[in-house]
Design an enzyme around this catalytic site. Structure first.
Site, short mmCIF file in Angstrom:
data_model
loop_
_atom_site.label_atom_id
_atom_site.label_comp_id
_atom_site.label_asym_id
_atom_site.label_seq_id
_atom_site.Cartn_x
_atom_site.Cartn_y
_atom_site.Cartn_z
N HIS A 49 0.98 -1.14 -0.02
CA HIS A 49 -0.10 0.19 -0.09
C HIS A 49 0.78 1.15 0.11
O HIS A 49 1.88 1.16 0.32
CB HIS A 49 -0.98 0.11 1.19
CG HIS A 49 -0.36 -0.24 2.58
ND1 HIS A 49 0.55 0.78 3.14
CD2 HIS A 49 -0.27 -1.18 3.24
CE1 HIS A 49 1.16 0.34 4.15
NE2 HIS A 49 0.74 -0.85 4.50
P1 TYD Z 1 -1.32 -2.95 7.75
O1 TYD Z 1 -0.99 -1.15 7.59
O2 TYD Z 1 -1.96 -3.26 6.32
O3 TYD Z 1 -0.18 -3.66 7.69
P2 TYD Z 1 1.18 -3.95 6.97
O4 TYD Z 1 1.26 -2.62 6.05
O5 TYD Z 1 2.15 -4.01 8.01
O6 TYD Z 1 1.10 -5.15 6.26
O7 TYD Z 1 -2.19 -3.13 8.94
C1 TYD Z 1 -2.55 -4.46 9.06
C2 TYD Z 1 -3.78 -4.54 10.04
O8 TYD Z 1 -3.53 -3.81 11.17
C3 TYD Z 1 -5.04 -3.59 9.29
O9 TYD Z 1 -6.26 -4.42 9.48
C4 TYD Z 1 -4.94 -2.43 10.04
C5 TYD Z 1 -4.56 -2.68 11.39
N1 TYD Z 1 -3.56 -1.64 11.92
C6 TYD Z 1 -4.12 -0.94 13.43
O10 TYD Z 1 -5.25 -1.22 13.67
N2 TYD Z 1 -3.26 0.07 13.62
C7 TYD Z 1 -2.14 0.27 13.04
O11 TYD Z 1 -1.49 1.42 13.76
C8 TYD Z 1 -1.49 -0.40 11.96
C9 TYD Z 1 -0.42 -0.10 11.48
C10 TYD Z 1 -2.23 -1.49 11.56
#
Ligand code: TYD
Length: 132
Positions: A49
């Protein structure tokens, strides 16, 4: 791609072990949130993303992993494998994290609190946002 940056984190070396400290002047934004990725299974992939406004600073506190950065035109692959170096990802960069070593811990310092509306999770949408 010139807009990401590898930043040296000051290290205080000691026979008892090293100490690194991230203070205000190391990261060019006010830190509003800290989170970390750990227990990442081998072969797993994170990220996938971009962010509209959020800036992030990533540190491999332990182990190693690779960060793939895309600005819509160019792609770069950066290996993070030392706790005294951080990767600054500015706004509007697509990122993917992969090849986590066993025991790797990825610390993320973020310029804002969590907001799902700040994410661009579709690569096509990201690419077209770069064209406009
Ligand atoms: P995501 O940012 O997509 O993870 P990565 O980029 O590390 O693969 O987040 C994964 C899940 O966690 C998504 O459902 C959102 C949640 N999340 C939170 O609730 N708070 C946060 O600060 C972060 C970074 C993610």
């Amino acid at each position: 791609m010139s807009n990401y940056k590898l930043i040296k984190i000051p290290k205080i070396e000691d026979r008892r072990g090293n100490l690194s400290v991230i203070e205000k002047d190391c990261v060019p934004f006010d830190i509003k949130r800290v989170y970390y990725l750990y227990d990442v299974p081998s072969g797993a992939y994170r990220g996938g993303h971009a962010h509209k406004a959020l800036q992030q600073f990533l540190v491999a506190l332990s182990g190693s992993f690779e960060v793939i950065l895309k600005d819509g035109k160019n792609t770069e692959r950066v290996m993070l494998n030392r706790p005294d170096q951080g990767l600054l990802i500015p706004t509007g960069i697509w990122r993917e994290l992969e090849n986590f070593s066993s025991g790797a811990v990825c610390l993320v310092l973020a310029s804002d609190v969590y907001d799902e509306n700040d994410y661009i999770r579709n690569f096509k949408t990201f690419k077209s946002s770069k064209r406009t």
